[in-house]
Structure formats: structure tokens, C-alpha cells
Write a protein that holds these residues in place. Sequence first.
Motif, mmCIF file in Angstrom:
data_model
loop_
_atom_site.group_PDB
_atom_site.id
_atom_site.type_symbol
_atom_site.label_atom_id
_atom_site.label_comp_id
_atom_site.label_asym_id
_atom_site.label_seq_id
_atom_site.Cartn_x
_atom_site.Cartn_y
_atom_site.Cartn_z
ATOM 1 N N GLY A 152 0.837 -1.193 0.000
ATOM 2 C CA GLY A 152 0.000 0.000 0.000
ATOM 3 C C GLY A 152 0.874 1.246 0.000
ATOM 4 N N VAL A 153 0.414 2.296 -0.668
ATOM 5 C CA VAL A 153 1.204 3.517 -0.825
ATOM 6 C C VAL A 153 0.381 4.718 -0.361
ATOM 7 N N SER A 154 1.046 5.674 0.286
ATOM 8 C CA SER A 154 0.417 6.948 0.647
ATOM 9 C C SER A 154 0.590 7.931 -0.500
ATOM 10 N N LEU A 155 -0.523 8.450 -1.011
ATOM 11 C CA LEU A 155 -0.502 9.435 -2.095
ATOM 12 C C LEU A 155 -1.640 10.410 -1.828
ATOM 13 N N ASP A 156 -1.317 11.685 -1.697
ATOM 14 C CA ASP A 156 -2.336 12.668 -1.325
ATOM 15 C C ASP A 156 -3.028 13.312 -2.510
ATOM 16 N N GLY A 157 -2.809 12.785 -3.724
ATOM 17 C CA GLY A 157 -3.511 13.311 -4.888
ATOM 18 C C GLY A 157 -2.572 13.715 -5.999
ATOM 19 N N ASP A 158 -2.915 14.798 -6.693
ATOM 20 C CA ASP A 158 -2.069 15.290 -7.772
ATOM 21 C C ASP A 158 -0.842 15.991 -7.189
ATOM 22 N N ARG A 159 -0.004 16.549 -8.057
ATOM 23 C CA ARG A 159 1.235 17.165 -7.576
ATOM 24 C C ARG A 159 0.961 18.270 -6.564
ATOM 25 N N THR A 160 -0.001 19.125 -6.859
ATOM 26 C CA THR A 160 -0.287 20.243 -5.953
ATOM 27 C C THR A 160 -0.697 19.733 -4.576
ATOM 28 N N ALA A 161 -1.590 18.770 -4.550
ATOM 29 C CA ALA A 161 -2.070 18.244 -3.268
ATOM 30 C C ALA A 161 -0.966 17.495 -2.531
ATOM 31 N N ASN A 162 -0.235 16.664 -3.263
ATOM 32 C CA ASN A 162 0.796 15.845 -2.622
ATOM 33 C C ASN A 162 1.905 16.706 -2.027
ATOM 34 N N ASP A 163 2.288 17.753 -2.751
ATOM 35 C CA ASP A 163 3.411 18.568 -2.293
ATOM 36 C C ASP A 163 3.020 19.596 -1.237
ATOM 37 N N LEU A 164 1.736 19.689 -0.924
ATOM 38 C CA LEU A 164 1.338 20.585 0.153
ATOM 39 C C LEU A 164 1.940 20.136 1.481
ATOM 40 N N HIS A 165 2.087 18.836 1.663
ATOM 41 C CA HIS A 165 2.643 18.306 2.912
ATOM 42 C C HIS A 165 3.797 17.337 2.706
ATOM 43 N N ARG A 166 3.745 16.526 1.643
ATOM 44 C CA ARG A 166 4.645 15.376 1.524
ATOM 45 C C ARG A 166 5.918 15.774 0.778
ATOM 46 N N ARG A 167 6.830 16.411 1.533
ATOM 47 C CA ARG A 167 8.089 16.898 0.965
ATOM 48 C C ARG A 167 9.277 16.300 1.699
ATOM 49 N N PHE A 168 10.438 16.400 1.048
ATOM 50 C CA PHE A 168 11.685 16.028 1.717
ATOM 51 C C PHE A 168 12.062 17.110 2.725
#
Length: 794
Positions: free
Chosen positions: A131-147
Motif C-alpha cells: 500500500g502507498v500513501s498518495l495525497d492526490g495530484d502534484r499540488t495536493a501531494n506537495d502541500l505536505h509530503r516533501r523532503f
Amino acid sequence: MPSTPYRPPFRQFVIKVATRCDLACDHCYVYEAADTSWRHKPRFATPEILRRTAERIAEHAAAHQLPAVAAVLHGGEPLLLGPDRMREALTILRQTVESAGCALDLRVHTNGIRLDPGFCDLFREHGVRVGVSLDGDRTANDLHRRFANGSSSYEKTQYAVTLLRDQYPDIYAGLLCTIDIRNDPVAVYAAIREAAPPRADFLLPHATHSEPPIRHDPARAEYGDWLLAVFDQWNADGRPFPIRTFSSVLDAFRGLPSGTESLGLDPVDLVVVEADGTLEQTDSLKAAYDGAPVTGFDVFTHTFDEASAHPGFEARRHGLADLSETCRRCPLVTVCGGGLRTHRYSAPAPGTTQADPFDHPSVYCGDLKELIMGIKTRTRTPAAARVPAQRTLGLPADVVHQLAHGYGDAKAIAHLSRFQRSLRILLLAKVFAAADDNSGPRQEMVDAAIAMLKALDGTHKSALHEILDHPYISVWALRCLDDAQSGRPVPDDFAHLATLAAATAIRAGADAEIDVPVRRGAVYLPTLGRLVVGADAGTSLRLRITGGECELLDLAGWQDVRRVPLPAFAGGGVAIEDTDPFRRCHHWEVARRLPGQEASAWLRTLPRSWDILARDHHSYAPGIAAGLSTVVPLRPSLSGRDVSSTARRAYGAIGAALPGSRAGRGQPPTAALALLMVHEFQHVKLGAVLDMTDLHDRHDTRLFEAPWRQDPRPLEGLLQGTYAHVGVTDFWRVRRFTAPDADERAHAEAEFALWFGHTLRATRVLADSGSLTPLGLRFVEALRTTLESWTSKV
């Protein structure tokens, strides 16, 4: 010496194999919330800790005779373990647990950053689903899921998802998406849909009354609105994959287990094993306060049964009793279950104490209400309610007498079957009309199919009726009508008319030529089977039928509907239906096409189960033989419990998982399946009666006590359960004398006493409801008479 109280076993084990992460997500409840225990944990679980964990799981499974358990490797980020240590971990866990005779469902949940073909090959080798965590498209994913340096993680996560989708679909478990109301719900859903997950879920961000969630307008249920926007898109798309939150709400409306910790009242059977071997409660509690999940137990000095006694685990088993008074009074509590326990936390004010800081409604209470009522409104009026039920047909007095007492011979069931056929003929006519009103990309195919069906109705009516008697024709037709009314008809659904026409022509021995739709890489012909042609075969296939012969049925990819020959049955036997695309309407997940060994097990077991019914259960066997045409194999439960289901609009079919050697509630698999057949066919009968007449006030939305459940039930659910359990009680009543083994007879005696008491009590609740029609009262009084006739034998 007092006995140790029984506690339900754990069946899900979250194992933290790594306690650090390669992302720095600012919404992470492990590293960014109140709990800081991760700072003091080892970076990785050692082989010794994993081995001791596996030994404890095996010990626990043996003590509770669990045929299977699930383990999820988690973190932090579990792939930080690396391929070599991961291989060792998987080997230890699987070999240790399965050597004790317990099957292990292994999974891994990852952010996807390090997932590559090497890891995927390893997981495939060890039977691990990812299973993978993915918060949506690039805009949504990068709102929180960053290095940690602020750079985007989207490309790496997208690569992982694409890898699973395109090259490793057999190990692809699904996606988890954490909601942020600042993101566009439609765009987020579109990104998840593009990833084609086997299943997905949308999670509310963990928050408490002390640390509330982000809101633009505190007066609005913004999270509920956000989820409903996703629901609308998902529903409009024909629900292309399960979304757990939505499925949980829909299941709860039907009185089924929610399947998720965050909704419903069902007990939670999950425990977390940290990387140092300590045992903790669910991870989400880390958002409440520092140390909230801690139990003080560990795998070296404590068994899982000992840990199960911790008050935190106990609280999650108490259903309504664990909720605030506000929640207990709410009519939606059986659906939402008060929400996630973490979201009910409120820290005591400085200088004060609280008896229970979780004794509050969820911080998302308004959102859950908005979501639940929104889904209910959108699904409240199924197309079936718009189809005239032809209640003037009535029920003959002798049929009413038999059915009201819980029975029903072949003549009574034939009466129900004739009505169901007339209902399907009416539904088909309505689909014809709806198809005429909706032009689409497959309209030419649909028009040709309607013309052929009308012609076959004139020349080969009996063959058409054979097709219409298939249980899932109603499911398909009602779906078409719902789609048409919503203004979003699904071309493939209406094009299914062509497969009905082709199947009718084959059964009629006619000549025909027709284009049929390719649906998900296959052509399906109702009652006959399907041809798997692959994703590259296009969207349609031309069939040529000569004298009922079709080359399609001779091709290598053909999968026929297997039949179990049972001469007493109206159709000469029972179809084992594992090809129909519309069979996915049961409350449990249906099995895929059965491989040869599993199909052979069904072909062996079903006749033996029928022999038990035909020999020992004369009050039910003739009716089952007259009305049961189809059995749909379901996926077995991980817990080992019996799994069975009836789809309300699929008259003539039941769903069941084939009981294993340990299943059957103390009985052998053949007896267990016989019991499931009695139980589920009771639902089939009563559902058909309710199609013809009202037994209760359909507008009464109150909930009533169901003695066999922890949560109250709507009136129809209680009536259905009572009717089914009359059959269950009678099965055990007879089994007390006919079981070949003394232990089985003793078990049957205990089961009979249990279900007799529960079911008799339920008839009193129904009779006192004040919402039964005169005929409904007659049914309940007759059921009570049947039960009380067995009183002397309790």
C-alpha cells in the motif's frame, strides 16, 4: 480460583520495522504530533525482536485457533530497512507464524520513495501486498509530503504507484490519501482514479479538541463537504474501485461491519508492535498526548492476551458504552461509531482533571453527520422503489402460512420465483425505454441488441426467460435505471443488452450475428461464462452464432460457469458463478475466478452439504431446491469466521466463502456450508416477500435492539435477522440429534439454546415496535409459534 475473563483475540498486527522516515511530512502524526517516543526508539527492529514478535503471534493464533492473521510492516518508512534486512524480516515472520498452522497475510505500507523493481520482486516472492500513501495530484501531494529540504516527493511516489499499477498489479494493495480541505477534491480524486488502485481510502487528518483541524469557516462541515464532492465523482464514475470510508458508511446502513477503525461500533482487533518490541495501541493516538498509545507491555515478557487486558484495548471493544452521552443519543451513532477515538480527545484544562479525556464527540462530528446524511440522501431512493411492485398479485393463503412460519415448500417458492420473473421482465422493458432516451457512444450496439431481444421474445420466449431468471439481471437493470435517472448513463452497462441477446440466441439454438462489449478485457455472456481477451482487444467483439453454436465458447480464453449437478434442483443444479461482473453487489468481497483446485473443492463440498439438507432438514430443502440457482464464491475472512451474504436484488443467489477445516462454528465444512445455505436462503425468501407486500412501516427510522448484535438495528434489518435466525435455530435443533460425532452434538445443543433465546426475544421486540403491518404481525406471531413449539426441547 476465578477463571480468566475471555477477551477477543488480536487479528491485525502493525509491526514497526523502522522508526525513521525519508520524508518530512508536516501532517505526520508520528513525528509532528504530541507523542515524541520515536526519538527513543531504535532505528530498526532487530531479527531477534522480529522473531520474538512472530513467536508471540503464532502463540496467540494457536491459543485462539485463528486460521489466519494479518501483519502490516510499517514505520516510519519500512523500506529504509533495505532489501536484505527486509528479506530476513519477511522470512522470519512468515516461517514462524505459518509453521504454527496459521496463514499470514503480509502487507507493507510505504511512502513509495524507495520502491523499485527489486523491492517489488522481493514482495512478490514472499506474497506481500504493498500500500502507498498518495495525497492526490502534484499540488495536493506537495502541500505536505516533501523532503526535509523542501523538495517535492511527487515524481518518486508517482513512479512507485505506476510501477505497481502497470508491472506488479498482483501485489498492489491500494492507496491512502490524507485530506486537506485546501486541495481540490475533484482533482485529488482524479489523481487517485488515474492510479487505478484495487482499493483506496481518504483519511481525515488526525486532530483533537485541543489541536483542532484546519478550517476556513468553523460553522461549516468543510471536511464532510469535501468528502461528498469525492463521493459524487466516484458515484458518477460507477464506483470504479472501493473507497473504504464510503463503503463503510454504505455497509453500516445495511447493518454490516464497517471494516474500518474510524467508523462504526465494531470492536477493533489491532495492536502495534514497536521496533523495540513494546506493544502499543493504535498509532493515531500519538496525536492526542505524549505517551497516549503506551501500554507497558512488550513481546519479551508478555503475551498478546496479557496486553489485551490493557484499558485502552478494552475501551475499543465496548461500542456504545465507550462513547459520550451526546454520541449515545445520536441516531447516526451506529454508522459513525463516534468517529475515531483519537478525534474525541480533549486535554484537561490546566489545574483540572477529567475522568476520561476521550468522553467527547469527535472533533469531526459535524463533518461525519454531513457525510453520512449526504450519502444517505444520494442513495435513499433506489430504482427498485420506482418499479411498480405489482402488490395486487398478493400471496395465496397457503403460501403465506408456510412462509410466515419460516418455511416454504417448492410450490411456495415457485410462486415467489414467478413474481421475480415478472419483475425482471418489467425491469427489462424499463431499460429498453431508458436506453431509447439516452444516446451514447454504444447506441448502435444497444439498438441492435434491443431489436434482437424483442425478436427472440417472440420466437424463443423460454430461452429469454432462462436468461432473465439469472439473479444478477436485476442488479444490472437497476444499475442502468439509476444511471439513467442521474443523467450519467454508463455506456458499458446499457451495452450489456447485447450480451443478453447473444446468450439468449445461444440458449435458443438460433442464428444470430451481433457486436458485444468487451468489459475490462473480457466478454461476458450471462449464465454461460466469459472470454478473457485482454486489455488490447478493443471495446467490442463480433459474435456469429449458428444453430446456437458460437466460436467464442471454444476459444482458449473461455471460462464457463461451472455447475454442480443436483437433480432435485429446479434447474438441475446450482451455478458456481465467478464470472458475472454484476455479482459484486454482496456485502463481502467476491472471489476472483476460482483456480482448478478451489473449484474442485466447491464441486465436492456443495453436493455433500446438500445431502445433509435433503436428509435432515425437510422443512427447508424443497424450497432451497426450487429457488436457489446460483452460489457466488466470496473471499474468506482473515478471522476464519464463516462468510456469507445475500444481495437484496439478486433473488435466487447466495454468496459464501467455502468453509475451511477450522470453520463452521464447531462443525465440519459440509455442515457449515449447509447451515449457511439455510441462513442465506431465509433472506432470499423474505426479500422476495417484501417485494410483493409490506410487512412494516418503511418510514419508521427508529433503531431496535437485536439480541445477537451489540448495536441496534433498523426495523427491516431486525425482521430479516429474525427470519434468518429461525432457520439457524431449526438447523441446530435438528443437528443435536443427527450430527455423527458426540462433540458436534454437544456443540449443536449449545448453539440451539443460544439462538433459540436470541430469536424468540427478537420476535417480542418486533411485535412491540408498533410499526408492523397486519400481515407483518401475522408473520412475527407465526415465527414465535414456530419457536415456541420447540420449547420443550431447549
